[in-house]
Design an enzyme around this catalytic site. Structure first.
Site: not given
Ligand code: CA
Length: 438
Positions: A138, A145, A154, A210, A251, A264
């Site tokens: 991936d 994004h 962050r 997603e 996540q 995921k």
């Protein structure tokens, strides 16, 4: 780069009349591949090509007497219950079969009598994964994004310094990838609220979709033999729609230092149809890199990439809640975007993946990463649309969402459209969220 040829001619029509409908995803200029059988039957799965609202049964076409040469050899590979052998044959064989099918399906073709017996209505079909996916990688190719998600995770340091140099990716897991129609249980796992001193265990509370493009590798490369950037398209069989379901709370707790893991790999959904690299040739557009950004290292840069490395695939996400389903109402559109905004091209992903000598194999699969456009409303995930769950979105029927509820179905659609070329589509990628295992 694939070149335009007679199969792309806008004026072609088919004796399959539904293929001539201006709004069909599957005109004669598309000819995408899937693996199918009649719904609820115990027939063997086999290859099929979409034409209008029908499927050309490639196992039946193999025995029709219509085809010969390399196209016939390709059909023999397509009669199997997975496309890996056909994908391994390479772009010359893919092209030969596309050309032969295009000629046989055209209005007035002599093949009509023999080939009309090889059609199965899409309404009567069920699908499985089009190939055995070996390895799945991936990527993370939307800078929009990456920046908006980076801000949430962050705030002081949204885009890490490697992003504009390296097509970022991680090795995912192929066992939980399934075809459109996939229904999966809400995952459970460890999460930790920012103000909690310890993690807790339970069902994911921030389940997301997603919006991605899926990329199927056709012909592979030998270990130790990188694929050069301008040779990469010959190794890419085609593209599909891909929903990489994500558990955002799992996540956030698990992702450092090695990246995504259980957030995921509980489910990922692909559309049944693979639109070939050749079918997408008319929709190539220039790929640009902002002059203020670092320019790619030489192995990721070429004149052909600059002039036609990107592909303009228009994308949309729709949500069908249980309440909408019960009321018989239409799904609600959540966002629209295009794959043309991708910071890295498909060829750059292939070249980068193999530059260290890593070998790709027929049927290997890449996710493009969530494809968010430059505008907030073009975001390809709820995480972005709801700003980390802080701004719920209101649906037309009065329901609201921050993340997905049980019973929600997410539908991805994609198509290519421009003046002077036939509109081609990807069909649909739909998946359903079931309650967590009790
Ligand atoms: Ca992803």
């Amino acid at each position: 780069m694939p070149v335009l040829n007679e199969t792309h001619d806008l004026t072609l029509t088919s004796w399959v009349s539904s293929a001539n409908d201006a709004q069909t995803d599957f005109p004669i200029q598309n000819l995408p591949f899937a693996i199918f059988r009649r719904q609820g039957s115990d027939e063997a799965f086999r290859g099929g090509v979409a034409i209008g609202d029908q499927i050309v049964d490639l196992a039946a076409a193999k025995d029709s007497g219509v085809f010969n040469g390399l196209a016939q050899q390709a059909l023999e590979a397509c009669a199997a219950d997975e496309l890996n052998a056909f994908m391994a044959m390479g772009s010359e064989a893919w092209s030969a079969l596309r050309l032969a099918l295009s000629r046989a399906l055209r209005s007035g073709a002599d093949a009509e009598a023999a080939l009309s017996a090889c059609l199965v209505a899409q309404a009567d079909a069920e699908y499985k994964l089009p190939c055995r996916i070996g390895d799945y990688t991936d990527f993370y190719t939307s800078v929009h994004h990456a920046t908006s998600v980076g801000k949430l995770f962050r705030p002081d340091n949204p885009l890490l310094p490697n992003y504009k140099w390296v097509p970022i990716g991680y090795h995912g897991r192929s066992s939980s990838i399934d075809v459109s129609g996939q229904a999966f249980r809400r995952p459970q796992g460890q999460t930790k609220a920012p103000d909690a001193s310890e993690p807790s265990f339970g069902p994911c509370k921030r389940l997301d979709y997603e919006l991605e493009i899926g990329i199927y590798i056709g012909a592979g490369n030998e270990l130790g033999e990188p694929i050069a950037l301008d040779a990469a398209d010959d190794h890419v069989f085609g593209l599909c729609l891909f929903n990489d379901w994500s558990a955002r709370d799992i996540q956030a707790w698990e992702y450092q230092p090695l990246g995504p893991f259980l957030a995921k790999n509980f489910a990922s959904t692909v559309s049944p149809w693979i639109v070939t690299t050749e079918a997408l040739a008319p929709y190539r557009v220039e790929w640009t890199r902002d002059a203020a950004d670092p320019q790619p290292l030489p192995y990721l840069d070429s004149a052909a990439t600059r002039s036609e490395g990107a592909i303009d695939i228009q994308l949309e996400v729709l949500l069908e809640t249980e309440q909408m389903r019960n009321a018989g109402s239409e799904p609600a559109k959540l966002s629209e975007s295009s794959f043309r905004h991708s910071y890295w091209t498909v060829s750059q992903m292939v070249a980068h993946h193999t530059v260290n000598g890593c070998n790709l194999q027929p049927g290997d699969f890449f996710g493009s990463g969530t494809q968010s456009g430059p505008q907030h409303e073009e975001a390809g995930s709820l995480l972005e649309l709801t700003v980390g769950g802080k701004q719920p979105i209101e649906l037309a029927n009065g329901e609201t969402r921050t993340f997905l509820d049980d019973g929600d179905a997410v539908i991805l659609r994609g198509w290519c459209q421009k003046e002077g070329a036939a509109r081609i589509g990807f069909g649909e990628c739909k998946g359903l969220v079931l309650p967590a295992k009790g």
